[in-house]
Design a protein around this motif. Structure first.
Motif, PDB file in Angstrom:
ATOM      1  N   SER A 112       0.827  -1.214   0.000  1.00 45.33           N
ATOM      2  CA  SER A 112       0.000   0.000   0.000  1.00 45.33           C
ATOM      3  C   SER A 112       0.856   1.257   0.000  1.00 45.33           C
ATOM      4  O   SER A 112       0.629   2.181  -0.795  1.00 45.33           O
ATOM      5  CB  SER A 112      -0.915   0.019   1.223  1.00 45.33           C
ATOM      6  OG  SER A 112      -1.722  -1.119   1.243  1.00 45.33           O
ATOM      7  N   LEU A 113       1.839   1.297   0.898  1.00 40.93           N
ATOM      8  CA  LEU A 113       2.691   2.487   0.963  1.00 40.93           C
ATOM      9  C   LEU A 113       3.590   2.603  -0.263  1.00 40.93           C
ATOM     10  O   LEU A 113       3.908   3.710  -0.699  1.00 40.93           O
ATOM     11  CB  LEU A 113       3.528   2.490   2.240  1.00 40.93           C
ATOM     12  CG  LEU A 113       2.751   2.766   3.527  1.00 40.93           C
ATOM     13  CD1 LEU A 113       3.676   2.681   4.736  1.00 40.93           C
ATOM     14  CD2 LEU A 113       2.066   4.120   3.475  1.00 40.93           C
ATOM     15  N   VAL A 119       2.366   7.816  -5.995  1.00 37.90           N
ATOM     16  CA  VAL A 119       1.475   8.973  -6.092  1.00 37.90           C
ATOM     17  C   VAL A 119       2.172  10.209  -5.521  1.00 37.90           C
ATOM     18  O   VAL A 119       2.145  11.290  -6.120  1.00 37.90           O
ATOM     19  CB  VAL A 119       0.132   8.705  -5.363  1.00 37.90           C
ATOM     20  CG1 VAL A 119      -0.721   9.956  -5.302  1.00 37.90           C
ATOM     21  CG2 VAL A 119      -0.610   7.556  -6.026  1.00 37.90           C
ATOM     22  N   PHE A 120       2.823  10.032  -4.361  1.00 39.44           N
ATOM     23  CA  PHE A 120       3.526  11.155  -3.741  1.00 39.44           C
ATOM     24  C   PHE A 120       4.707  11.605  -4.605  1.00 39.44           C
ATOM     25  O   PHE A 120       4.981  12.798  -4.707  1.00 39.44           O
ATOM     26  CB  PHE A 120       3.999  10.789  -2.331  1.00 39.44           C
ATOM     27  CG  PHE A 120       2.976  11.044  -1.268  1.00 39.44           C
ATOM     28  CD1 PHE A 120       3.059  12.156  -0.453  1.00 39.44           C
ATOM     29  CD2 PHE A 120       1.911  10.174  -1.091  1.00 39.44           C
ATOM     30  CE1 PHE A 120       2.104  12.407   0.522  1.00 39.44           C
ATOM     31  CE2 PHE A 120       0.952  10.404  -0.125  1.00 39.44           C
ATOM     32  CZ  PHE A 120       1.042  11.522   0.684  1.00 39.44           C
ATOM     33  N   GLY A 125       7.246  15.022  -5.738  1.00 37.32           N
ATOM     34  CA  GLY A 125       8.672  14.765  -5.909  1.00 37.32           C
ATOM     35  C   GLY A 125       9.217  13.920  -4.762  1.00 37.32           C
ATOM     36  O   GLY A 125       8.472  13.394  -3.930  1.00 37.32           O
ATOM     37  N   TRP A 126      10.538  13.804  -4.749  1.00 39.21           N
ATOM     38  CA  TRP A 126      11.197  12.960  -3.755  1.00 39.21           C
ATOM     39  C   TRP A 126      10.913  13.423  -2.324  1.00 39.21           C
ATOM     40  O   TRP A 126      10.717  12.616  -1.429  1.00 39.21           O
ATOM     41  CB  TRP A 126      12.704  12.918  -4.009  1.00 39.21           C
ATOM     42  CG  TRP A 126      13.407  11.982  -3.090  1.00 39.21           C
ATOM     43  CD1 TRP A 126      14.284  12.311  -2.091  1.00 39.21           C
ATOM     44  CD2 TRP A 126      13.299  10.558  -3.067  1.00 39.21           C
ATOM     45  NE1 TRP A 126      14.710  11.181  -1.445  1.00 39.21           N
ATOM     46  CE2 TRP A 126      14.123  10.082  -2.025  1.00 39.21           C
ATOM     47  CE3 TRP A 126      12.572   9.628  -3.810  1.00 39.21           C
ATOM     48  CZ2 TRP A 126      14.248   8.737  -1.718  1.00 39.21           C
ATOM     49  CZ3 TRP A 126      12.702   8.289  -3.512  1.00 39.21           C
ATOM     50  CH2 TRP A 126      13.527   7.853  -2.462  1.00 39.21           C
ATOM     51  N   SER A 127      10.859  14.736  -2.106  1.00 37.56           N
ATOM     52  CA  SER A 127      10.592  15.232  -0.749  1.00 37.56           C
ATOM     53  C   SER A 127       9.193  14.816  -0.282  1.00 37.56           C
ATOM     54  O   SER A 127       8.972  14.578   0.910  1.00 37.56           O
ATOM     55  CB  SER A 127      10.766  16.743  -0.666  1.00 37.56           C
ATOM     56  OG  SER A 127       9.905  17.395  -1.570  1.00 37.56           O
ATOM     57  N   ILE A 130       9.539  11.198   0.936  1.00 34.80           N
ATOM     58  CA  ILE A 130      10.195  11.164   2.248  1.00 34.80           C
ATOM     59  C   ILE A 130       9.243  11.688   3.325  1.00 34.80           C
ATOM     60  O   ILE A 130       9.210  11.162   4.435  1.00 34.80           O
ATOM     61  CB  ILE A 130      11.523  11.953   2.237  1.00 34.80           C
ATOM     62  CG1 ILE A 130      12.510  11.275   1.281  1.00 34.80           C
ATOM     63  CG2 ILE A 130      12.115  12.086   3.626  1.00 34.80           C
ATOM     64  CD1 ILE A 130      12.804   9.818   1.612  1.00 34.80           C
ATOM     65  N   GLY A 131       8.432  12.680   3.021  1.00 38.35           N
ATOM     66  CA  GLY A 131       7.431  13.154   3.973  1.00 38.35           C
ATOM     67  C   GLY A 131       6.424  12.072   4.317  1.00 38.35           C
ATOM     68  O   GLY A 131       6.065  11.886   5.486  1.00 38.35           O
ATOM     69  N   MET A 132       5.980  11.327   3.309  1.00 39.14           N
ATOM     70  CA  MET A 132       5.039  10.231   3.538  1.00 39.14           C
ATOM     71  C   MET A 132       5.684   9.140   4.386  1.00 39.14           C
ATOM     72  O   MET A 132       5.087   8.653   5.343  1.00 39.14           O
ATOM     73  CB  MET A 132       4.582   9.644   2.201  1.00 39.14           C
ATOM     74  CG  MET A 132       3.589   8.513   2.344  1.00 39.14           C
ATOM     75  SD  MET A 132       3.563   7.387   0.929  1.00 39.14           S
ATOM     76  CE  MET A 132       5.096   6.501   1.151  1.00 39.14           C
TER      77      MET A 132
END
Length: 159
Positions: A112-113, A119-120, A125-127, A130-132
């Motif tokens: 799932s992640l 999607v994120f 973008g990459w940030s 990393i936030g997710m």
């Protein structure tokens, strides 16, 4: 920059697999640490290592991304090893059932992640990825701290 490298040269592909060696080592190392200091404490350490590694991938130059990925892998595979072992220690009876449930939710969460990460990545973008991931790790930290408190107060079965 990191995405181009991850799909690109043979050197980058080789370096990706070298990173997994950190995870192979960490499973054994973190398992030994958990025998000495307790699963909850070592799992918290592993999650903090994951968070640190993930955040390092946000830095420039590219070498920080690989260092961060290695640190993240160390923390993630070590944490998985400790959590998997802790499930068996916490359960008094149906160890096989609790272990299979852990593995089911581990892979369901990873799938799932992993999908949500795409999607994120596309949206932020990459940030954003990393936030997710950081949010997921923080949620895990909160759950583990609560579980460790319950175990230390003997609210759960503990060997």
């Amino acid at each position: 920059e990191i995405c181009a490298c991850l799909v690109g040269s043979e050197m980058c592909i080789r370096d990706r697999f070298v990173v997994y060696l950190f995870g192979t080592f960490s499973s054994t190392y973190m398992g030994r640490l958990s025998d000495q200091h307790g699963n909850g404490r070592v799992l918290i350490l592993g999650l903090l290592i994951m968070l640190t590694g993930g955040l390092l991938t946000l830095l420039q130059p590219l070498v920080f991304k690989f260092i961060g990925l290695a640190i993240f892998t160390f923390g993630m595979l070590g944490s998985h090893s400790v959590a998997c072992g802790w499930v068996g220690k916490l359960n008094h009876g149906d160890k096989a059932q609790s272990s299979s449930m852990y593995m089911f939710f581990y892979y369901a969460g990873a799938s799932s992640l992993g999908t949500l990460g795409g999607v994120f990545l596309e949206s932020y973008g990459w940030s954003g990825v990393i936030g997710m991931v950081a949010a997921a790790v923080i949620i895990c930290l909160l759950v583990v701290v609560r579980l460790e408190l319950a175990v230390s107060q003997h609210l759960l079965w503990h060997h």
